[in-house]
Write a protein that holds these residues in place. Structure first.
Motif, PDB file in Angstrom:
ATOM      1  N   ASP A  46      21.390 -27.448  36.861  1.00 18.79           N
ATOM      2  CA  ASP A  46      20.475 -26.803  35.930  1.00 18.79           C
ATOM      3  C   ASP A  46      21.102 -25.562  35.302  1.00 18.79           C
ATOM      4  O   ASP A  46      22.168 -25.114  35.702  1.00 18.79           O
ATOM      5  CB  ASP A  46      19.142 -26.468  36.574  1.00 18.79           C
ATOM      6  CG  ASP A  46      19.253 -25.429  37.680  1.00 18.79           C
ATOM      7  OD1 ASP A  46      18.253 -25.213  38.340  1.00 18.79           O
ATOM      8  OD2 ASP A  46      20.324 -24.843  37.869  1.00 18.79           O
ATOM      9  N   PHE A  47      20.423 -25.073  34.330  1.00 19.36           N
ATOM     10  CA  PHE A  47      20.837 -23.878  33.609  1.00 19.36           C
ATOM     11  C   PHE A  47      19.987 -22.723  34.133  1.00 19.36           C
ATOM     12  O   PHE A  47      19.066 -22.260  33.474  1.00 19.36           O
ATOM     13  CB  PHE A  47      20.648 -24.093  32.107  1.00 19.36           C
ATOM     14  CG  PHE A  47      21.748 -24.902  31.489  1.00 19.36           C
ATOM     15  CD1 PHE A  47      22.634 -24.316  30.609  1.00 19.36           C
ATOM     16  CD2 PHE A  47      21.930 -26.238  31.812  1.00 19.36           C
ATOM     17  CE1 PHE A  47      23.665 -25.049  30.052  1.00 19.36           C
ATOM     18  CE2 PHE A  47      22.959 -26.974  31.262  1.00 19.36           C
ATOM     19  CZ  PHE A  47      23.831 -26.376  30.385  1.00 19.36           C
ATOM     20  N   GLN A  48      20.293 -22.285  35.362  1.00 17.27           N
ATOM     21  CA  GLN A  48      19.514 -21.251  36.039  1.00 17.27           C
ATOM     22  C   GLN A  48      19.455 -19.958  35.240  1.00 17.27           C
ATOM     23  O   GLN A  48      18.480 -19.239  35.301  1.00 17.27           O
ATOM     24  CB  GLN A  48      20.120 -20.956  37.408  1.00 17.27           C
ATOM     25  CG  GLN A  48      20.090 -22.124  38.355  1.00 17.27           C
ATOM     26  CD  GLN A  48      18.901 -22.093  39.274  1.00 17.27           C
ATOM     27  OE1 GLN A  48      18.271 -21.060  39.429  1.00 17.27           O
ATOM     28  NE2 GLN A  48      18.589 -23.207  39.876  1.00 17.27           N
ATOM     29  N   GLN A  49      20.518 -19.644  34.511  1.00 17.32           N
ATOM     30  CA  GLN A  49      20.567 -18.380  33.787  1.00 17.32           C
ATOM     31  C   GLN A  49      19.727 -18.416  32.514  1.00 17.32           C
ATOM     32  O   GLN A  49      19.526 -17.391  31.886  1.00 17.32           O
ATOM     33  CB  GLN A  49      22.012 -18.019  33.463  1.00 17.32           C
ATOM     34  CG  GLN A  49      22.858 -17.811  34.704  1.00 17.32           C
ATOM     35  CD  GLN A  49      24.283 -17.486  34.350  1.00 17.32           C
ATOM     36  OE1 GLN A  49      24.533 -16.724  33.419  1.00 17.32           O
ATOM     37  NE2 GLN A  49      25.212 -18.064  35.070  1.00 17.32           N
ATOM     38  N   GLY A  50      19.278 -19.571  32.112  1.00 19.43           N
ATOM     39  CA  GLY A  50      18.406 -19.682  30.953  1.00 19.43           C
ATOM     40  C   GLY A  50      19.099 -20.167  29.703  1.00 19.43           C
ATOM     41  O   GLY A  50      20.319 -20.180  29.602  1.00 19.43           O
ATOM     42  N   SER A  51      18.278 -20.578  28.744  1.00 20.26           N
ATOM     43  CA  SER A  51      18.770 -21.038  27.449  1.00 20.26           C
ATOM     44  C   SER A  51      17.632 -20.918  26.437  1.00 20.26           C
ATOM     45  O   SER A  51      16.466 -20.833  26.813  1.00 20.26           O
ATOM     46  CB  SER A  51      19.264 -22.487  27.542  1.00 20.26           C
ATOM     47  OG  SER A  51      18.215 -23.339  27.943  1.00 20.26           O
ATOM     48  N   VAL A  52      18.000 -20.897  25.164  1.00 17.16           N
ATOM     49  CA  VAL A  52      17.012 -20.843  24.092  1.00 17.16           C
ATOM     50  C   VAL A  52      17.367 -21.894  23.043  1.00 17.16           C
ATOM     51  O   VAL A  52      18.517 -22.278  22.900  1.00 17.16           O
ATOM     52  CB  VAL A  52      16.932 -19.444  23.426  1.00 17.16           C
ATOM     53  CG1 VAL A  52      16.408 -18.416  24.408  1.00 17.16           C
ATOM     54  CG2 VAL A  52      18.266 -19.024  22.873  1.00 17.16           C
ATOM     55  N   VAL A  53      16.354 -22.343  22.325  1.00 15.38           N
ATOM     56  CA  VAL A  53      16.560 -23.295  21.238  1.00 15.38           C
ATOM     57  C   VAL A  53      16.927 -22.520  19.983  1.00 15.38           C
ATOM     58  O   VAL A  53      16.227 -21.588  19.593  1.00 15.38           O
ATOM     59  CB  VAL A  53      15.291 -24.132  20.995  1.00 15.38           C
ATOM     60  CG1 VAL A  53      15.414 -24.952  19.731  1.00 15.38           C
ATOM     61  CG2 VAL A  53      15.013 -25.020  22.198  1.00 15.38           C
ATOM     62  N   ALA A  54      18.028 -22.915  19.357  1.00  9.26           N
ATOM     63  CA  ALA A  54      18.458 -22.272  18.127  1.00  9.26           C
ATOM     64  C   ALA A  54      18.049 -23.085  16.897  1.00  9.26           C
ATOM     65  O   ALA A  54      17.852 -22.513  15.818  1.00  9.26           O
ATOM     66  CB  ALA A  54      19.976 -22.076  18.129  1.00  9.26           C
ATOM     67  N   ARG A  55      17.910 -24.402  17.057  1.00  8.45           N
ATOM     68  CA  ARG A  55      17.613 -25.241  15.892  1.00  8.45           C
ATOM     69  C   ARG A  55      17.092 -26.600  16.342  1.00  8.45           C
ATOM     70  O   ARG A  55      17.555 -27.160  17.322  1.00  8.45           O
ATOM     71  CB  ARG A  55      18.894 -25.439  15.081  1.00  8.45           C
ATOM     72  CG  ARG A  55      18.752 -26.300  13.866  1.00  8.45           C
ATOM     73  CD  ARG A  55      20.125 -26.500  13.204  1.00  8.45           C
ATOM     74  NE  ARG A  55      20.017 -27.375  12.086  1.00  8.45           N
ATOM     75  CZ  ARG A  55      19.856 -26.988  10.837  1.00  8.45           C
ATOM     76  NH1 ARG A  55      19.798 -25.705  10.556  1.00  8.45           N
ATOM     77  NH2 ARG A  55      19.767 -27.857   9.868  1.00  8.45           N
ATOM     78  N   HIS A  56      16.130 -27.122  15.594  1.00 11.44           N
ATOM     79  CA  HIS A  56      15.634 -28.495  15.765  1.00 11.44           C
ATOM     80  C   HIS A  56      15.799 -29.228  14.439  1.00 11.44           C
ATOM     81  O   HIS A  56      15.570 -28.652  13.371  1.00 11.44           O
ATOM     82  CB  HIS A  56      14.137 -28.525  16.065  1.00 11.44           C
ATOM     83  CG  HIS A  56      13.738 -28.183  17.448  1.00 11.44           C
ATOM     84  ND1 HIS A  56      14.152 -28.875  18.555  1.00 11.44           N
ATOM     85  CD2 HIS A  56      12.921 -27.220  17.915  1.00 11.44           C
ATOM     86  CE1 HIS A  56      13.609 -28.353  19.626  1.00 11.44           C
ATOM     87  NE2 HIS A  56      12.854 -27.336  19.264  1.00 11.44           N
ATOM     88  N   GLU A  57      16.157 -30.484  14.516  1.00 16.51           N
ATOM     89  CA  GLU A  57      16.070 -31.394  13.368  1.00 16.51           C
ATOM     90  C   GLU A  57      15.372 -32.638  13.874  1.00 16.51           C
ATOM     91  O   GLU A  57      15.695 -33.143  14.946  1.00 16.51           O
ATOM     92  CB  GLU A  57      17.456 -31.755  12.833  1.00 16.51           C
ATOM     93  CG  GLU A  57      18.124 -30.629  12.103  1.00 16.51           C
ATOM     94  CD  GLU A  57      19.423 -31.064  11.439  1.00 16.51           C
ATOM     95  OE1 GLU A  57      19.562 -32.258  11.085  1.00 16.51           O
ATOM     96  OE2 GLU A  57      20.293 -30.215  11.291  1.00 16.51           O
ATOM     97  N   ILE A  58      14.409 -33.113  13.095  1.00 12.79           N
ATOM     98  CA  ILE A  58      13.651 -34.276  13.540  1.00 12.79           C
ATOM     99  C   ILE A  58      13.406 -35.216  12.368  1.00 12.79           C
ATOM    100  O   ILE A  58      13.052 -34.770  11.274  1.00 12.79           O
ATOM    101  CB  ILE A  58      12.328 -33.830  14.218  1.00 12.79           C
ATOM    102  CG1 ILE A  58      11.626 -34.998  14.879  1.00 12.79           C
ATOM    103  CG2 ILE A  58      11.442 -33.075  13.278  1.00 12.79           C
ATOM    104  CD1 ILE A  58      10.560 -34.580  15.870  1.00 12.79           C
TER     105      ILE A  58
END
Length: 145
Positions: free
Chosen positions: A43-55
């Protein structure tokens, strides 16, 4: 390799026409992403954020009691970001194709961070550089010929 998340459909997911609302698909992607990134062994214990979505919405999904599959894979790994590809589907029916750029983030320092070697190794297991759109276009051209 692809990660498969069996996503349950909920009554609240429907719009006035009885279809799953387009905005809800972003929540399905989020659920699949959390299931993929935050597992006890990797896992990514230190965290992450979404920068971009394309759908890209391909067809309407009518509410039903059976879950829908969200297939997820890694399409690109950079020093401080990675991109996930998705297909929301069942059988041959693809409802959505999407991608998300994720940035690892150090919440304590309040800044983006580089991907660790352990995270990079984990992501490589799910690397698939072939984009579904390319395969779809080749399939459409073959049918048209």
């Amino acid at each position: 390799m692809r990660h498969i998340y069996r996503c349950p459909l909920r009554w609240a997911d429907m719009d006035a026409y009885g279809h799953v609302n387009n905005v809800v698909f972003l929540r399905y992607l989020e659920e699949a992403r959390i299931d993929f990134l935050f597992r006890p062994d990797k896992d990514f214990q230190q965290g992450s954020v979404v920068a971009r979505h394309e759908i890209d919405y391909k067809r309407q999904l009518v509410h039903r009691h059976e879950p829908v599959d969200v297939e997820l894979w890694v399409t690109e790994i950079k020093a401080a970001s990675f991109t996930l590809g998705y297909e929301v589907k069942d059988g041959d029916h693809i409802y959505v194709r999407a991608s998300t750029v994720i940035v690892p983030f150090d919440f304590e320092a309040q800044r983006p961070r580089r991907i660790t070697e352990e995270e990079r190794q984990f992501l490589r297991e799910y690397m698939d550089e072939a984009e579904p759109e390319t395969a779809l276009k080749a399939e459409e051209e073959a049918v048209a010929a």
